[in-house]
Scaffold this motif. Structure first.
Motif, short mmCIF file in Angstrom:
data_model
loop_
_atom_site.label_atom_id
_atom_site.label_comp_id
_atom_site.label_asym_id
_atom_site.label_seq_id
_atom_site.Cartn_x
_atom_site.Cartn_y
_atom_site.Cartn_z
N GLY A 17 2.43 -2.36 -10.28
CA GLY A 17 2.22 -3.39 -9.28
C GLY A 17 2.21 -2.91 -7.85
O GLY A 17 2.14 -3.72 -6.93
N GLU A 18 2.33 -1.63 -7.63
CA GLU A 18 2.29 -1.07 -6.27
C GLU A 18 0.86 -0.66 -5.95
O GLU A 18 0.38 0.37 -6.39
N GLU A 19 0.18 -1.50 -5.22
CA GLU A 19 -1.21 -1.21 -4.88
C GLU A 19 -1.28 -0.40 -3.59
O GLU A 19 -0.58 -0.68 -2.64
N MET A 20 -2.13 0.59 -3.60
CA MET A 20 -2.36 1.42 -2.43
C MET A 20 -3.52 0.83 -1.63
O MET A 20 -4.42 0.22 -2.21
N PRO A 21 -3.52 1.04 -0.33
CA PRO A 21 -4.65 0.56 0.47
C PRO A 21 -5.95 1.24 0.02
O PRO A 21 -5.94 2.36 -0.51
N GLU A 22 -7.06 0.56 0.22
CA GLU A 22 -8.37 1.10 -0.17
C GLU A 22 -8.65 2.43 0.53
O GLU A 22 -9.31 3.30 -0.03
N GLU A 23 -8.11 2.60 1.72
CA GLU A 23 -8.29 3.84 2.48
C GLU A 23 -7.77 5.05 1.70
O GLU A 23 -8.38 6.11 1.69
N ILE A 24 -6.64 4.87 1.02
CA ILE A 24 -6.07 5.96 0.21
C ILE A 24 -7.02 6.35 -0.91
O ILE A 24 -7.27 7.53 -1.16
N SER A 25 -7.59 5.36 -1.56
CA SER A 25 -8.53 5.61 -2.64
C SER A 25 -9.76 6.37 -2.13
O SER A 25 -10.22 7.32 -2.77
N LEU A 26 -10.27 5.96 -0.98
CA LEU A 26 -11.42 6.64 -0.41
C LEU A 26 -11.09 8.08 -0.02
O LEU A 26 -11.88 9.00 -0.23
#
Length: 65
Positions: A17-26
């Motif tokens: 349930g700990e979602e990372m910001p989209e920036e981290i994924s990019l």
């Protein structure tokens, strides 16, 4: 493969349930390409500096003799 552990960690966190910001994924997506560019830059600089290092080694050898 170097960044797979980071990707796996982000995936594990998201299962809890700990979602990372989209920036981290990019950033994780772009990191391998940036890392390859950094390694290529290092090799170019190393080749340019090698003659200067050899020259300094010769100067030091002469001073030691």
């Amino acid at each position: 493969s170097m960044f797979e552990l980071l990707k796996e960690t982000v995936a594990l966190l998201s299962t809890y349930g700990e979602e990372m910001p989209e920036e981290i994924s990019l950033q994780l997506h772009d990191l391998p390409e940036h890392w390859d560019g950094t390694k290529k830059l290092f090799l170019r600089v190393k080749q340019q500096v090698a003659p200067l290092q050899a020259q300094e080694v010769n100067i030091l050898r002469r001073k030691c003799q």
